[in-house]
Write an enzyme that holds these catalytic residues in place. Structure first.
Site, PDB file in Angstrom:
ATOM      1  N   ILE A 152      24.893  40.737  37.942  1.00 43.74           N
ATOM      2  CA  ILE A 152      24.709  39.406  38.521  1.00 43.74           C
ATOM      3  C   ILE A 152      23.863  39.493  39.786  1.00 43.74           C
ATOM      4  O   ILE A 152      22.939  38.693  40.001  1.00 43.74           O
ATOM      5  CB  ILE A 152      26.059  38.739  38.809  1.00 43.74           C
ATOM      6  CG1 ILE A 152      26.814  38.472  37.499  1.00 43.74           C
ATOM      7  CG2 ILE A 152      25.861  37.438  39.588  1.00 43.74           C
ATOM      8  CD1 ILE A 152      28.221  37.953  37.685  1.00 43.74           C
ATOM      9  N   ASP A 171      25.560  48.439  48.287  1.00 45.34           N
ATOM     10  CA  ASP A 171      26.421  48.844  47.178  1.00 45.34           C
ATOM     11  C   ASP A 171      26.628  50.342  47.270  1.00 45.34           C
ATOM     12  O   ASP A 171      25.763  51.126  46.874  1.00 45.34           O
ATOM     13  CB  ASP A 171      25.798  48.476  45.831  1.00 45.34           C
ATOM     14  CG  ASP A 171      26.802  48.590  44.686  1.00 45.34           C
ATOM     15  OD1 ASP A 171      27.661  49.484  44.743  1.00 45.34           O
ATOM     16  OD2 ASP A 171      26.723  47.775  43.739  1.00 45.34           O
ATOM     17  N   THR A 232      31.052  33.867  45.120  1.00 54.61           N
ATOM     18  CA  THR A 232      31.366  33.577  43.724  1.00 54.61           C
ATOM     19  C   THR A 232      32.180  34.701  43.103  1.00 54.61           C
ATOM     20  O   THR A 232      32.365  34.730  41.890  1.00 54.61           O
ATOM     21  CB  THR A 232      30.073  33.407  42.901  1.00 54.61           C
ATOM     22  OG1 THR A 232      29.280  34.610  43.011  1.00 54.61           O
ATOM     23  CG2 THR A 232      29.253  32.219  43.382  1.00 54.61           C
ATOM     24  N   GLU A 263      44.318  29.434  44.031  1.00 54.27           N
ATOM     25  CA  GLU A 263      43.595  28.433  43.242  1.00 54.27           C
ATOM     26  C   GLU A 263      44.571  27.585  42.428  1.00 54.27           C
ATOM     27  O   GLU A 263      45.320  28.137  41.624  1.00 54.27           O
ATOM     28  CB  GLU A 263      42.582  29.127  42.324  1.00 54.27           C
ATOM     29  CG  GLU A 263      41.501  29.852  43.112  1.00 54.27           C
ATOM     30  CD  GLU A 263      40.437  30.493  42.229  1.00 54.27           C
ATOM     31  OE1 GLU A 263      40.541  30.412  40.981  1.00 54.27           O
ATOM     32  OE2 GLU A 263      39.490  31.081  42.777  1.00 54.27           O
ATOM     33  N   HIS A 281      35.892  27.220  40.977  1.00 52.29           N
ATOM     34  CA  HIS A 281      35.752  28.441  40.179  1.00 52.29           C
ATOM     35  C   HIS A 281      34.947  28.170  38.895  1.00 52.29           C
ATOM     36  O   HIS A 281      35.371  28.512  37.793  1.00 52.29           O
ATOM     37  CB  HIS A 281      37.123  29.020  39.832  1.00 52.29           C
ATOM     38  CG  HIS A 281      37.082  30.508  39.569  1.00 52.29           C
ATOM     39  ND1 HIS A 281      38.088  31.347  39.947  1.00 52.29           N
ATOM     40  CD2 HIS A 281      36.158  31.291  38.972  1.00 52.29           C
ATOM     41  CE1 HIS A 281      37.802  32.593  39.572  1.00 52.29           C
ATOM     42  NE2 HIS A 281      36.622  32.580  38.987  1.00 52.29           N
TER      43      HIS A 281
END
Length: 314
Positions: A152, A171, A232, A263, A281
């Site tokens: 992504i 990363d 996200t 959530e 979401h």
């Protein structure tokens, strides 16, 4: 063989499964724990999204379970270790919703940098805040900082560079001399360097002990003044109250949260602010991605159950 689907799935993929298996599809099953436990008692496969908790209690009530299909990629709602102990295959929809998430990141960044799109109610009331809204920022020339550089993140980087952004990424799982950096034109940096340089910071990491609370008040304070944060990935990574404080004090330019520690979120810490975008979401859920994700999981679950049936018959 019996399949239970406890959250929403594309109907065409459900019908495909019904043609071969005994399928119970009830998108509201996730909200009825007792009914869910009763449903999985004789299930060979369970298909979920992110709300169904595939934990020890549920697994104990599903002695025949052979596969758990995940309509998405995050696995923090699934006890993967317990599944492995039971030889239950966990099947995520890796890559199928990547474009939807990447587009969400870029659109959110553009909305927040420009800062004018929350003005519709003002204009409709006859106001004309042209002077106030004339200092929005362009996307071209800005720096996108990606925390996590998997599929992504790499797709978001490609979209951003096509808009004239430069991209850096942190990363620790990817070495600085890895070919992917040169192939994508993305600069590897440390986390502190990223926070110093990035006009837009986007999170693409799983929720682990090492990432829980990663963006607390201290780390948010290290972000470039006026920067934008997009999350996200998972809600527990960001201290929501600290983020709101940074927005209210004007230290950050904006934020978009698609995921939350709880959530749906509860409490009063998420204030209504013009530069705070809150979505339920759905970054990875579009009409197209739902079809791709559902089709992939239908195929993977079918293959798993067919292989098990063949092995049993031998």
């Amino acid at each position: 063989m019996k399949i239970i689907i406890s959250e929403f799935m594309d109907e065409a993929a459900v019908d495909q499964l019904r043609a071969r298996f005994d399928v119970t599809y009830d998108a509201g099953l996730v909200d009825r724990p007792d009914d869910l436990l009763a449903a999985v008692a004789h299930a060979d496969a369970l298909i979920v999204r992110n709300r169904t908790q595939v934990n020890q209690a549920l697994l104990a009530g599903a002695p025949q379970l052979k596969a758990v299909g995940r309509l998405g990629v995050g696995l923090d709602n699934i006890d993967v270790a317990a599944c492995e102990q039971r030889n239950i295959q966990v099947l995520p929809a890796t890559g199928a919703n990547a474009l939807a998430v990447a587009e969400y990141v870029i659109v959110s960044a553009m909305l927040l940098l420009r800062g004018v799109f929350a003005a519709s109610p003002d204009i409709a009331r006859g106001e004309w805040p042209r002077a106030r809204l004339s200092d929005g920022r362009e996307t071209g020339g800005k720096v996108l900082g990606l925390i996590g550089f998997g599929g992504i993140g790499q797709l978001a980087a490609s979209l951003a560079r096509n808009l004239g952004m430069s991209v850096c990424a942190y990363d620790p799982a990817i070495k600085d001399d890895a070919a992917i950096w040169q192939e994508t034109g993305v600069r590897p940096v440390s986390l502190d360097q990223l926070l110093e340089q990035a006009d837009v910071v986007s999170l693409h990491i799983p929720l682990l002990d090492s990432t829980r609370g990663l963006f607390d008040a201290a780390r948010i304070a290290k972000m470039k003044p006026g920067a934008v944060l997009v999350n996200t990935s998972r809600g527990g990574i960001v201290d929501e109250a600290a983020l709101v404080s940074a927005l209210q004090e004007g230290r950050l330019g904006g934020a978009a949260l698609d995921v939350f520690e709880q959530e749906p979120p509860t409490g009063q810490h998420l204030a209504h602010l013009p530069n705070l975008i809150l979505t339920p979401h759905v970054a990875g859920v579009t009409a197209e991605s739902n079809q791709r994700v559902s089709q992939l999981i239908a195929d993977r679950v079918s293959k798993c159950l067919s292989a098990d049936a063949a092995a049993t018959a031998r």
